[in-house]
Design a protein around this motif. Structure first.
Motif, PDB file in Angstrom:
ATOM      1  N   PRO A 253       9.232 -51.016  -1.067  1.00 26.97           N
ATOM      2  CA  PRO A 253      10.033 -52.176  -1.456  1.00 26.97           C
ATOM      3  C   PRO A 253      11.253 -51.823  -2.305  1.00 26.97           C
ATOM      4  CG  PRO A 253       7.977 -52.087  -2.712  1.00 26.97           C
ATOM      5  CD  PRO A 253       7.884 -51.010  -1.673  1.00 26.97           C
ATOM      6  N   CYS A 254      12.258 -52.696  -2.221  1.00 23.06           N
ATOM      7  CA  CYS A 254      13.413 -52.591  -3.114  1.00 23.06           C
ATOM      8  C   CYS A 254      12.869 -52.564  -4.539  1.00 23.06           C
ATOM      9  CB  CYS A 254      14.344 -53.793  -2.898  1.00 23.06           C
ATOM     10  SG  CYS A 254      15.704 -53.858  -4.072  1.00 23.06           S
ATOM     11  N   SER A 255      12.060 -53.585  -4.885  1.00 23.60           N
ATOM     12  CA  SER A 255      11.481 -53.661  -6.230  1.00 23.60           C
ATOM     13  C   SER A 255       9.965 -53.731  -6.146  1.00 23.60           C
ATOM     14  CB  SER A 255      11.927 -54.946  -6.938  1.00 23.60           C
ATOM     15  OG  SER A 255      13.318 -55.033  -6.968  1.00 23.60           O
TER      16      SER A 255
ATOM     17  N   LEU B  36       6.762 -42.887  -0.824  1.00 29.70           N
ATOM     18  CA  LEU B  36       6.777 -44.336  -1.073  1.00 29.70           C
ATOM     19  C   LEU B  36       7.769 -44.632  -2.190  1.00 29.70           C
ATOM     20  CD1 LEU B  36       5.293 -47.134  -0.627  1.00 29.70           C
ATOM     21  CD2 LEU B  36       3.812 -46.449  -2.541  1.00 29.70           C
ATOM     22  N   ARG B  37       8.703 -45.544  -1.943  1.00 26.07           N
ATOM     23  CA  ARG B  37       9.671 -45.902  -2.969  1.00 26.07           C
ATOM     24  C   ARG B  37       9.350 -47.264  -3.569  1.00 26.07           C
ATOM     25  NH1 ARG B  37      15.371 -48.005  -2.574  1.00 26.07           N
ATOM     26  NH2 ARG B  37      14.469 -49.563  -3.958  1.00 26.07           N
ATOM     27  N   GLY B  38       9.893 -47.527  -4.760  1.00 26.37           N
ATOM     28  CA  GLY B  38       9.817 -48.852  -5.366  1.00 26.37           C
ATOM     29  C   GLY B  38      10.658 -48.853  -6.627  1.00 26.37           C
TER      30      GLY B  38
ATOM     31  N   TRP C 272      13.088 -50.625 -12.633  1.00 28.18           N
ATOM     32  CA  TRP C 272      14.142 -51.235 -13.460  1.00 28.18           C
ATOM     33  C   TRP C 272      15.307 -51.474 -12.510  1.00 28.18           C
ATOM     34  CZ3 TRP C 272      11.806 -46.478 -14.701  1.00 28.18           C
ATOM     35  CH2 TRP C 272      10.893 -46.507 -15.747  1.00 28.18           C
ATOM     36  N   LYS C 273      15.676 -52.728 -12.287  1.00 24.50           N
ATOM     37  CA  LYS C 273      16.693 -53.013 -11.277  1.00 24.50           C
ATOM     38  C   LYS C 273      18.049 -53.280 -11.921  1.00 24.50           C
ATOM     39  CE  LYS C 273      15.885 -53.029  -7.649  1.00 24.50           C
ATOM     40  NZ  LYS C 273      15.824 -51.798  -6.795  1.00 24.50           N
ATOM     41  N   PRO C 274      19.027 -52.425 -11.614  1.00 20.53           N
ATOM     42  CA  PRO C 274      20.368 -52.660 -12.161  1.00 20.53           C
ATOM     43  C   PRO C 274      21.046 -53.751 -11.342  1.00 20.53           C
ATOM     44  CG  PRO C 274      20.344 -50.700 -10.771  1.00 20.53           C
ATOM     45  CD  PRO C 274      18.989 -51.306 -10.668  1.00 20.53           C
TER      46      PRO C 274
ATOM     47  N   SER D 290      19.640 -49.258   4.319  1.00 18.73           N
ATOM     48  CA  SER D 290      19.397 -50.610   3.796  1.00 18.73           C
ATOM     49  C   SER D 290      20.570 -51.089   2.953  1.00 18.73           C
ATOM     50  CB  SER D 290      18.126 -50.620   2.943  1.00 18.73           C
ATOM     51  OG  SER D 290      17.032 -50.184   3.702  1.00 18.73           O
ATOM     52  N   HIS D 291      21.002 -50.245   2.010  1.00 15.63           N
ATOM     53  CA  HIS D 291      22.088 -50.690   1.121  1.00 15.63           C
ATOM     54  C   HIS D 291      23.454 -50.604   1.778  1.00 15.63           C
ATOM     55  CE1 HIS D 291      18.752 -50.291  -1.728  1.00 15.63           C
ATOM     56  NE2 HIS D 291      19.336 -51.296  -2.330  1.00 15.63           N
ATOM     57  N   ILE D 292      23.588 -49.805   2.825  1.00 18.79           N
ATOM     58  CA  ILE D 292      24.834 -49.827   3.596  1.00 18.79           C
ATOM     59  C   ILE D 292      24.892 -51.133   4.389  1.00 18.79           C
ATOM     60  CG2 ILE D 292      26.094 -48.781   5.530  1.00 18.79           C
ATOM     61  CD1 ILE D 292      25.038 -46.038   4.614  1.00 18.79           C
TER      62      ILE D 292
ATOM     63  N   ILE E  14      14.629 -46.296   3.541  1.00 23.53           N
ATOM     64  CA  ILE E  14      14.756 -47.649   4.092  1.00 23.53           C
ATOM     65  C   ILE E  14      13.817 -48.590   3.337  1.00 23.53           C
ATOM     66  CG2 ILE E  14      14.450 -49.076   6.171  1.00 23.53           C
ATOM     67  CD1 ILE E  14      15.184 -46.653   7.861  1.00 23.53           C
ATOM     68  N   GLU E  15      14.351 -49.709   2.877  1.00 18.46           N
ATOM     69  CA  GLU E  15      13.532 -50.645   2.109  1.00 18.46           C
ATOM     70  C   GLU E  15      12.607 -51.454   3.025  1.00 18.46           C
ATOM     71  OE1 GLU E  15      16.334 -51.468  -1.787  1.00 18.46           O
ATOM     72  OE2 GLU E  15      16.285 -52.983  -0.217  1.00 18.46           O
ATOM     73  N   SER E  16      11.335 -51.531   2.607  1.00 21.69           N
ATOM     74  CA  SER E  16      10.389 -52.325   3.393  1.00 21.69           C
ATOM     75  C   SER E  16       9.479 -53.114   2.455  1.00 21.69           C
ATOM     76  CB  SER E  16       9.561 -51.417   4.296  1.00 21.69           C
ATOM     77  OG  SER E  16       8.868 -50.467   3.516  1.00 21.69           O
TER      78      SER E  16
ATOM     79  N   SER F 202      14.100 -59.228  -4.521  1.00 17.09           N
ATOM     80  CA  SER F 202      15.459 -58.664  -4.513  1.00 17.09           C
ATOM     81  C   SER F 202      15.770 -58.173  -3.096  1.00 17.09           C
ATOM     82  CB  SER F 202      15.567 -57.500  -5.513  1.00 17.09           C
ATOM     83  OG  SER F 202      14.626 -56.496  -5.226  1.00 17.09           O
ATOM     84  N   ASP F 203      17.042 -58.178  -2.771  1.00 15.62           N
ATOM     85  CA  ASP F 203      17.518 -57.677  -1.463  1.00 15.62           C
ATOM     86  C   ASP F 203      16.721 -58.229  -0.270  1.00 15.62           C
ATOM     87  OD1 ASP F 203      19.441 -56.354  -2.865  1.00 15.62           O
ATOM     88  OD2 ASP F 203      18.668 -54.336  -2.531  1.00 15.62           O
ATOM     89  N   VAL F 204      16.529 -59.546  -0.267  1.00 16.40           N
ATOM     90  CA  VAL F 204      15.768 -60.206   0.818  1.00 16.40           C
ATOM     91  C   VAL F 204      16.354 -59.884   2.189  1.00 16.40           C
ATOM     92  CG1 VAL F 204      15.174 -62.452   1.804  1.00 16.40           C
ATOM     93  CG2 VAL F 204      15.084 -62.132  -0.653  1.00 16.40           C
ATOM     94  N   ALA F 205      17.674 -59.977   2.289  1.00 10.24           N
ATOM     95  CA  ALA F 205      18.301 -59.919   3.614  1.00 10.24           C
ATOM     96  C   ALA F 205      18.139 -58.562   4.292  1.00 10.24           C
ATOM     97  CB  ALA F 205      19.784 -60.272   3.497  1.00 10.24           C
ATOM     98  N   GLN F 206      17.902 -57.508   3.525  1.00 11.17           N
ATOM     99  CA  GLN F 206      17.887 -56.178   4.140  1.00 11.17           C
ATOM    100  C   GLN F 206      16.502 -55.550   4.234  1.00 11.17           C
ATOM    101  OE1 GLN F 206      20.541 -54.611   1.199  1.00 11.17           O
ATOM    102  NE2 GLN F 206      19.015 -53.313   0.248  1.00 11.17           N
ATOM    103  N   GLN F 207      15.488 -56.166   3.602  1.00 12.08           N
ATOM    104  CA  GLN F 207      14.164 -55.531   3.649  1.00 12.08           C
ATOM    105  C   GLN F 207      13.490 -55.857   4.986  1.00 12.08           C
ATOM    106  OE1 GLN F 207      11.965 -54.590   0.158  1.00 12.08           O
ATOM    107  NE2 GLN F 207      12.943 -56.237  -0.999  1.00 12.08           N
TER     108      GLN F 207
HETATM  109 MN    MN Z   1      17.547 -52.651  -3.096  1.00  7.63          MN
END
Ligand code: MN
Ligand code: PEP
Length: 361
Positions: free
Chosen positions: A25-27, A50-52, A55-57, A203-205, A229-231, A240-245
């Motif tokens: 996930p993004c967060s 696995l990413r997550g 702390w979200k800037p 994802s962020h591109i 890639i965010e999932s 956060s980042d609903v549109a791209q996950q």
């Molecule tokens: Mn994100």
């Protein structure tokens, strides 16, 4: 020009099997969210880490700013449950310390942090004596030296499992992307730092689910070393980042459709044909450079003529005529007008520079 980085052979720590896939996930939102997503991802057996985000800037205040330190444990436990190393973003020394204490396996410096040498140096200092993989995202501004500088700071702290992440750049000219990819920057990075692994973050591109497959394929065709890639198991409800996950299943489909092309091939006929075509290109390029030189000679002559007759350099009408006729011709021969316009702009700038020199002689 090559940049001196002291990097451990990527096959030893990244993956012998390319591409290296980081997803999650993004967060990190809750213990349950990160664990469910991790299990779905692990079921497909295609990811390496696995990413997550903890702390979200965020660009604007009052958006979800991450769960903070408590989430490190959820992320680490989810990774342990499915047998995957975990990765998160750090923006300050205290983030690094908390991550090391929680046993986070890999770290990355985010795009908003990579722009600030003070912050990057603070992170680098906190990493002294540590031996874990660290990735540096490109700074939000398209400034290759700033990106390289951040990598050098982390490397100088002794981090040798070092990689870059290409996540696109803030730009007025977005062309449908959230962050303009400006592929020439990661390509230049690869040329200057050949041993540095580069991972693409589609994802962020993209900023949207639809573009992720296309960007991922492009990254593979440029021989990047992996994808981040965010999932999310339920992307529509993401904080956060609903549109791209995307869902882990959707990720699986995208990865299955990726074509990993060879970088080289051991086939005489192919090599000979390629060499023949390249020889033609070499001749064409030589012609082009010679013609540029011929053109510049004319530009100088015109400059002298203008100077002797006391006429200004820039003749707008003439420039408009050049643009119009050349782009029309481009169109006729199947070239994009935009492409030719860019080249003409560069030629015109150089012509003005030369004529200014002539004027001031
Ligand atoms: Mn994100
Ligand atoms: C992220 O990876 O969630 C993130 C915040 O990315 P970036 O630093 O590229 O904006």
């Amino acid at each position: 020009m090559k940049v001196e980085l002291n990097i451990e052979e990527k096959a030893n720590w990244l993956s012998s099997k390319t591409p290296f896939i980081i997803s999650g996930p993004c967060s990190v939102e809750s213990e349950e969210q990160v664990l469910t997503t991790a299990k779905d991802l692990a079921n497909n057996n295609q990811i390496n880490a696995l990413r997550g985000g903890i702390w979200k800037p965020r660009t604007r205040p009052n958006s979800f700013e991450g769960v903070g330190e408590v989430g490190l444990l959820w992320l680490k436990n989810a990774g342990l449950a499915v047998g995957l190393p975990v990765a998160t973003e750090v923006a300050k020394a205290e983030h690094v310390e908390a991550c090391l204490k929680a046993g986070i396996d890999m770290l990355w410096v985010g795009a908003r942090t990579a722009v600030n040498p003070f912050s990057v140096q603070e992170i680098a200092d906190a990493l002294k004596g540590v031996d874990i993989p660290v990735f540096v995202k490109n700074p939000v501004t398209p400034d290759l030296n700033l990106w390289i500088g951040a990598l050098e700071r982390i490397n100088a702290a002794g981090i040798s499992k070092l990689g870059a992440i290409h996540r696109g750049f803030t730009s007025h000219n977005k062309n449908g992307y959230r962050n303009a990819p400006m592929w020439e920057l990661p390509i230049d990075l690869k040329i200057q730092c050949p041993s540095l692994p580069i991972i693409c973050d589609p994802s962020h591109i993209s900023g949207s689910r639809e573009l992720i497959a296309k960007i991922s394929q492009k990254a593979m065709d440029l021989e990047m070393d992996g994808l981040m890639i965010e999932s999310h198991y339920n992307p529509d409800e993401a904080k956060s980042d609903v549109a791209q996950q995307i869902t882990p299943n959707n990720l699986n489909n995208i990865l299955n459709q990726l074509q990993i092309r060879r970088s080289d091939i051991d086939n005489k006929e192919f090599t000979n044909n390629l060499e023949r075509l390249r020889a033609i290109i070499d001749e064409i390029d030589e012609d082009i450079v010679n013609q540029f030189s011929n053109r510049m000679e004319m530009v100088e002559k015109i400059g002298e003529y203008k100077r002797d007759n006391d006429v200004v350099i820039l003749q707008l009408e003439r420039w408009e005529h050049i643009l119009k006729t050349r782009t029309e011709l481009a169109d006729k021969v199947g070239l994009s007008a935009d492409y030719i316009k860019k080249i003409l702009d560069i030629i015109h700038q150089e012509s003005i520079r030369i004529q200014t020199k002539v004027m001031n002689k």
